[in-house]
Scaffold this motif. Structure first.
Motif, PDB file in Angstrom:
ATOM      1  N   LYS A  12       0.706  -0.928   0.388  1.00  0.00           N
ATOM      2  CA  LYS A  12       0.022   0.096  -0.153  1.00  0.00           C
ATOM      3  C   LYS A  12       0.570   1.386   0.115  1.00  0.00           C
ATOM      4  O   LYS A  12       1.817   1.276  -0.640  1.00  0.00           O
ATOM      5  CB  LYS A  12      -1.175  -0.424   1.190  1.00  0.00           C
ATOM      6  N   GLU A 167     -10.838 -10.279  -1.062  1.00  0.00           N
ATOM      7  CA  GLU A 167     -10.529  -9.319   0.082  1.00  0.00           C
ATOM      8  C   GLU A 167     -12.177  -9.464   0.262  1.00  0.00           C
ATOM      9  O   GLU A 167     -12.528  -8.266  -0.351  1.00  0.00           O
ATOM     10  CB  GLU A 167     -10.019  -8.927  -0.118  1.00  0.00           C
ATOM     11  N   GLY A 212      -7.031  -9.874   3.897  1.00  0.00           N
ATOM     12  CA  GLY A 212      -7.845 -10.186   4.652  1.00  0.00           C
ATOM     13  C   GLY A 212      -7.821 -10.054   6.225  1.00  0.00           C
ATOM     14  O   GLY A 212      -7.425 -10.933   5.863  1.00  0.00           O
ATOM     15  N   MET A 214      -4.626 -11.730   7.170  1.00  0.00           N
ATOM     16  CA  MET A 214      -3.660 -12.666   6.262  1.00  0.00           C
ATOM     17  C   MET A 214      -2.453 -12.768   7.301  1.00  0.00           C
ATOM     18  O   MET A 214      -1.822 -11.826   7.561  1.00  0.00           O
ATOM     19  CB  MET A 214      -3.713 -13.239   5.715  1.00  0.00           C
TER      20      MET A 214
END
Ligand code: PGA
Length: 248
Positions: A12, A167, A212, A214
């Protein structure tokens, strides 16, 4: 045909170029696993230094976005040929943050999937439902519709090389993971949807990730499910824990 596992880090908007190279070096000894495709999807400005730092390693370079034109008057954007030339192999397309914060719709995402293939990049196509859609019980219909739109006009041969990341938005960055059974239910549904749109052989080859929250603690159980071929990892990809997920 056994599908090869693919574990991708979605960094990100984290890590300056200096920090990014530091993270690559920190993870270097931890992500060695020849049975798994490992990918770092890094911010655009980190692509070149991270690519250099990954030279000679088994880790693939990935990006998080691009614009559909090759070049021209598109201030602030980067193109698929630019990514390709910089050594990028995989690119995330249609992440829920791009859909929700930056207003990308399925028409744009479909154009990006086609452009990525035309440019020699492998898309990691994201789909997933909000908490409201899950609670309303219509999440499967929603995701099936996303897949239909996003793959419109994409050939079976291309889909065989595609990675799809399921996701659920309610599980992204929240610490709340879908249970392994919830994740498997949707990943299997996506595979069935590909079989319906294409054929059984294509569905058998497409790789489907869960993403998500993980982490090192839940990866092994999620990855043990028959239709979960890997993970798209946000928060935990920035830590040494990522090595444990690669080796889960
Ligand atoms: P998370 O993010 O692992 O931090 O939940 C996953 C993603 O958004 O790709």
């Amino acid at each position: 045909m056994a599908r090869r596992r693919i574990i991708a880090g979605n960094w990100k908007m984290n890590k300056t170029p200096t920090e990014a190279v530091e993270l690559v070096n920190t993870l270097a000894g931890l992500v060695k696993n020849d049975d798994v495709d490992v990918v770092y999807c890094v911010p655009a400005i980190d692509i070149v230094p991270v690519g250099a730092a990954l030279m000679g390693s088994n880790v693939n370079l990935g990006a998080q976005n691009f614009y559909i034109e090759d070049k021209g008057a598109f201030t602030g954007e980067i193109s698929a040929p630019m990514l390709k030339d910089a050594g990028v192999k995989y690119v995330i397309i249609g992440h829920s943050e791009r859909r929700d914060i930056f207003g990308e719709n399925d028409v744009m995402i479909n154009a990006k999937v086609k452009k990525a293939f035309a440019s020699g990049l492998s898309p990691i196509l994201c789909c997933g439902e909000s908490l409201a859609l899950r609670k309303a019980g219509v999440y499967k219909e929603w995701i099936a519709r996303q897949i239909k739109w996003d793959l419109d006009g994409v050939s079976a041969d291309e889909v065989k090389k595609l990675v799809i990341a399921y996701e659920p938005i309610w599980a992204i960055g929240t610490g709340e993971t879908a249970t392994a059974d919830q994740a498997e239910e949707v990943c299997k549904m996506i595979r069935d949807q590909i079989a319906e749109m294409y054929d059984a052989a294509t569905a058998e080859e497409v790789r489907i990730q869960y993403g998500g929250s993980m982490n090192a603690g839940n990866a092994a159980e999620l990855l043990s499910k028959p239709d979960i071929d890997g993970g798209l990892i946000g928060g935990a990809s920035l830590k040494e824990d990522f090595g444990k997920i690669v080796n889960a």
